[in-house]
Design an enzyme around this catalytic site. Structure first.
Site, short mmCIF file in Angstrom:
data_model
loop_
_atom_site.label_atom_id
_atom_site.label_comp_id
_atom_site.label_asym_id
_atom_site.label_seq_id
_atom_site.Cartn_x
_atom_site.Cartn_y
_atom_site.Cartn_z
N TRP A 251 -90.67 -69.41 36.54
CA TRP A 251 -92.04 -69.19 36.11
C TRP A 251 -92.05 -69.20 34.60
CZ3 TRP A 251 -94.43 -64.94 33.67
CH2 TRP A 251 -93.58 -63.86 33.40
N ASP B 157 -83.75 -68.17 36.09
CA ASP B 157 -82.69 -67.29 36.57
C ASP B 157 -81.38 -68.06 36.67
OD1 ASP B 157 -84.73 -65.34 38.90
OD2 ASP B 157 -84.30 -65.07 36.76
#
Lengths: 345, 137, 180
Positions: free
Chosen positions: C106, C125
Site C-alpha cells: 500500500w 513488506d
C-alpha cells in the site's frame, strides 16, 4: 469443570513469533487459566459453535514453520478436552490482517462458517459447520469482512462505504449479491470495522466518535439514525473511541461499551483508560468505567450478571470488571504475548 | 505588470490554492501510482494468479461497450479516490503507457462516459472479465 | 498541471529549495512527471533526496529522531505498522538478506520536516521468514479501515505474492516520489 458464561477466550497471534498463535481459556470468576489451544500462523480467533459442541478455528500453517507450502484449515476442537478432533481444508487465502471479529463469523443459526479472504482479491469462504465440509468461495470484489445478518445472509463493507448484501441458499451457495447505498463516509470520517451486533442492528463507530447503526430489515439493510458518543465539550477535549476490539455490547441490558481515550485525529487505534457505557434505548452515556490499565480490547459476557474483560496487545494482563458496577474484580497475569480478541465461549 | 510578474503572481496564487483538493489536477501517472500501482505494479503487470495484468486487456476491453463499462466499474477503479474526469484521464493514460497492444482507433474515455458507467461498482467481476477475454480473443 | 521535465525535477530536488508550499498537503499530494519511474520498474528506485534524508538532518546539528531511519519517529514511518527493516539487516528501503519484497503493497504520503515537503511512501513488506522481532513501530497517519485496503496498514501485505510466501518479517518505507 462445567462450562461457565464467565469464561473467556483470549486469542493471541503472538506477533513476535507468528507461527505460534494461540487461544487461551480463562475463568473470569476464579482467575484460573483453564487451558490453551495452539492455532498456527497469523491466528485470528476461535469461533465457538452456537450449540457449544465444538470450537471452529480457521488456521494457517506452513510446511516448514515460517516457509514452505501454505495450507489453511478450519480445525475442530472439542470444548471439553481442548483437543483437536478434526479439520476441514479451505482455500489458502484467509486474510492475514490485524485480527478482527469480522474476519470470520457464523451465520445466525450457526449453520455456516464464513471466512474473509484477501489475496489481494477479496472473497468469502463458506464452510458447512454442520456437515463439516467446504462449500464454496463467494467473490466479494471491493468489499471486506463478514457481518452476519440472518441464518442465510451477511454483508461485507465496500471501499466506497456501501455494504454488499449477500444471500445464501440452504447449501451455502450465494443466491444474490447486491450493493446498498453508501452507509459510511469513507473520505471524511470512516466507520471502523469493529462493529458489534445487538438484535437486528449492527453498531459501528467512526474515527470521530459517531455511532452509525446499520439495521437489518425485511426490506434489506438500512442506515439507522446516527448519534454521537461524545458531547461537543468532550470533542473539544479530544475524547474519541479507539482500540483493536473497541466495542462490546450486552443485549439483555441493551448497552454498548466503548473504549475511550483523549487523542487527536488518527488515534483510532489507540488504547484507552476508560470504557464508556451507553444505554442504547436512550442513546446516551450512563456510565464511565475507569480502567486500571490501558485497554485495547474489551468483551462483555452474555449472562444476567455480566463481567467486562479488558486486555491490551502490549500487555499480558487480563483485567476483569463487573460490567454493571464497573468495579475492578481481579487482574490475571501472564495471559498471552500480544493478546488481540476476547471471545465469549 | 510584466509578463514575468504575472507569471510569478499566478505561481503564488497557485501555491495558495494547494491546500484544496479541488484546485489540484494530478498527472495521470501520479494517480496510477496512488490508486493502482500498489497491486497492479508500476508496469501494470500485476501478480500472476492474484492480481490481473492490465497490459493485454486494457485495449482489448476498450473496443467493446461492455469492456469499457468493465474498465470503469471494476471496484479498483470505481472505488478509487478519483473524480470521473480523473478516472477517464487515467484509463486513457494507461492505454498509452501500460499496454502491450497499441491503442490505435480506440475512442478515448470521457468524464461523461465514466459518470454513466462507474456506479454502482461491478459485483460480478471475475465472470465478466473471463467473458470479455473470451469475446476479445 | 502540465508535465514537468524529469531532469529539471531532479535538479530541483538536489537544490532542496522550499517554496512556501502548504505544510500539510492533501493525502493525494502533488507529484511531478514520473514516467521514468513507472515504466518497466519492478523495484521502486531510491531518489537522490532519499539518500540526503538518511544523512544527518542539519549541518553540524544533532541527528533528531525524525531523520533517523532506525527510529519509529522517522518521518517516513508516518503510517507504518510492523518491524523496521533497518533494524533487521535491511534498511528503510531494502529487504534483509534472505527475504523477498512483497510486490503488493500500500502507498501513502508522509511529511518530511527537514525540507518541509510531502512524499509518496510505499510500505513494502519483506517476507519469507518469521518476524524480525526488533524495532516494532505502529503509526496511523491517514490510515483507513481494511475495507479500503490500499491505505490500510492492518494487512499483512506479504500476502500478495507466492514468492514472498506470506510469513511477514519486517516493513520498509520506500520513497516513491516527492509530493509537492
Amino acid at each position: 469443570m462445567p462450562a461457565s458464561p464467565h469464561w473467556v477466550w483470549v486469542n493471541d497471534f503472538v506477533f513476535p513469533h507468528m507461527s505460534d498463535g494461540q487461544a487461551m481459556l480463562v475463568d473470569g470468576d476464579s482467575g484460573r487459566f483453564l487451558g490453551v489451544l495452539y492455532t498456527g500462523f497469523g491466528f485470528t480467533r476461535v469461533v465457538p459453535a452456537k450449540d457449544g459442541r465444538v470450537i471452529f478455528s480457521p488456521e494457517t500453517y506452513f510446511s516448514r514453520g515460517t516457509r514452505g507450502t501454505r495450507t489453511d484449515v478450519v480445525t475442530l476442537y472439542d470444548p471439553a478436552h481442548l483437543a483437536a478432533v478434526g479439520e476441514i481444508g479451505i482455500p489458502p487465502k484467509r486474510s492475514e490482517n490485524m485480527p478482527m471479529m469480522a474476519n470470520q463469523q457464523l451465520t445466525d443459526d450457526g449453520r455456516f462458517l464464513l471466512i474473509y479472504n484477501f489475496t489481494p482479491g477479496q472473497s468469502v469462504t463458506v464452510v458447512d459447520a454442520e456437515r463439516r465440509a467446504y462449500v464454496a468461495e463467494i467473490e466479494t470484489a471491493g468489499c471486506a469482512l463478514v457481518f452476519p445478518t440472518g441464518p442465510r445472509s451477511f454483508f461485507s463493507i465496500c471501499g466506497d462505504g456501501a455494504l454488499l448484501d449477500v444471500r445464501l441458499d440452504d447449501s451455502g451457495h450465494a443466491t444474490a449479491r447486491t450493493r446498498t447505498e453508501a452507509m459510511f463516509d469513507v473520505a471524511h470520517d470512516p466507520a471502523t470495522e469493529k462493529g458489534v451486533r445487538v438484535g437486528d442492528t449492527w453498531l459501528f463507530v467512526t474515527y470521530g466518535g459517531t455511532l452509525q447503526p446499520v439495521r437489518i430489515t425485511p426490506q434489506g439493510l438500512r442506515r439507522g439514525p446516527a448519534w454521537s458518543l461524545t458531547s461537543p465539550g468532550e470533542r473539544v477535549e479530544n475524547w474519541r473511541p479507539g482500540g483493536l476490539q473497541q466495542l462490546a455490547a450486552h443485549a439483555g441490558l441493551n448497552r454498548l461499551y466503548s473504549i475511550m481515550h483523549q487523542g487527536g485525529p488518527e488515534t483510532h487505534k489507540d488504547p484507552g483508560k476508560e470504557v464508556w457505557v451507553y444505554d442504547l434505548a436512550l442513546r446516551r452515556r450512563i456510565q464511565r468505567i475507569a480502567m486500571r490499565n490501558p485497554a485495547g480490547s474489551i468483551q462483555v459476557t452474555r449472562d444476567a450478571k455480566p463481567l467486562l474483560f479488558a486486555s491490551f496487545i502490549e500487555s499480558s494482563t487480563l483485567d476483569v470488571y463487573d460490567a454493571v458496577s464497573g468495579q475492578h474484580l481481579r487482574s490475571i497475569e501472564s495471559v498471552g504475548t500480544t493478546p488481540t480478541l476476547l471471545v465469549n465461549p | 505588470m510584466s509578463a514575468v510578474g504575472a507569471a510569478r503572481l499566478a505561481a503564488a496564487l497557485a501555491a495558495l490554492l494547494l491546500g484544496s483538493d479541488t484546485a489540484l489536477a494530478y498527472q495521470p501517472q501520479v494517480n496510477y501510482m496512488l490508486q493502482c500501482m500498489g497491486c497492479h505494479r508500476p508496469d501494470g503487470s500485476g501478480e500472476p494468479g492474484r492480481v490481473p495484468s492490465v497490459r493485454r486487456t486494457l485495449v482489448r476491453f476498450a473496443r467493446l461497450a461492455e469492456g469499457r463499462r468493465y474498465l470503469v466499474s471494476v471496484p479498483g477503479a470505481a472505488q478509487s479516490r478519483l473524480t470521473d474526469a480523473e478516472l477517464a484521464e487515467l484509463i486513457n493514460w494507461m492505454m498509452d503507457h501500460l499496454s502491450d497492444l497499441p491503442a490505435t482507433g480506440i475512442a478515448p474515455f470521457t468524464a461523461a462516459e465514466v459518470t454513466r458507467n462507474r456506479r454502482p461498482p461491478l459485483i460480478e467481476v471475475s465472470a465478466t472479465r473471463a467473458r470479455l477475454i473470451d469475446q476479445t480473443r | 498541471m502540465r508535465p514537468v521535465d524529469a531532469t529539471a525535477w531532479l535538479d530541483f530536488l538536489v537544490e532542496g529549495s522550499a517554496r512556501g508550499i502548504a505544510r500539510r498537503t492533501s493525502r493525494r499530494g502533488l507529484l511531478g512527471s514520473l514516467g521514468a519511474l513507472l515504466v518497466g520498474a519492478a523495484v521502486v528506485p531510491l531518489l537522490p533526496v532519499a539518500r540526503g534524508a538518511e544523512a544527518p538532518g542539519k549541518q553540524g546539528g544533532a541527528l533528531d529522531k525524525s531523520q533517523d531511519p532506525t527510529q519509529c519517529e522517522y518521518w517516513r514511518h508516518c503510517a507504518i505498522d510492523g518491524y523496521l527493516c533497518g533494524c533487521c539487516g535491511g534498511s528503510a528501503s531494502s529487504c534483509p538478506p534472505g527475504t523477498e519484497q512483497s510486490a503488493v503493497t500500500w502507498v501513502g504520503t508522509c511529511h518530511n520536516p527537514a525540507d518541509g515537503m510531502d512524499y509518496v511512501i510505499s510500505y513494502n513488506d519483506c517476507c519469507g521468514k518469521g518476524t524480525c522481532g526488533r524495532c516494532l513501530c505502529n503509526r496511523n497517519e491517514r490510515d483507513t479501515p481494511i475495507y479500503v485496503p490500499f491505505e490500510s496498514n492492518d494487512y499483512d501485505w506479504c500476502t500478495g505474492s507466492d514468492k514472498a510466501n506470506v510469513p511477514y518479517h519486517c516493513s520498509t518505507a520506500r520513497i516513491v516520489a516527492p509530493a509537492r
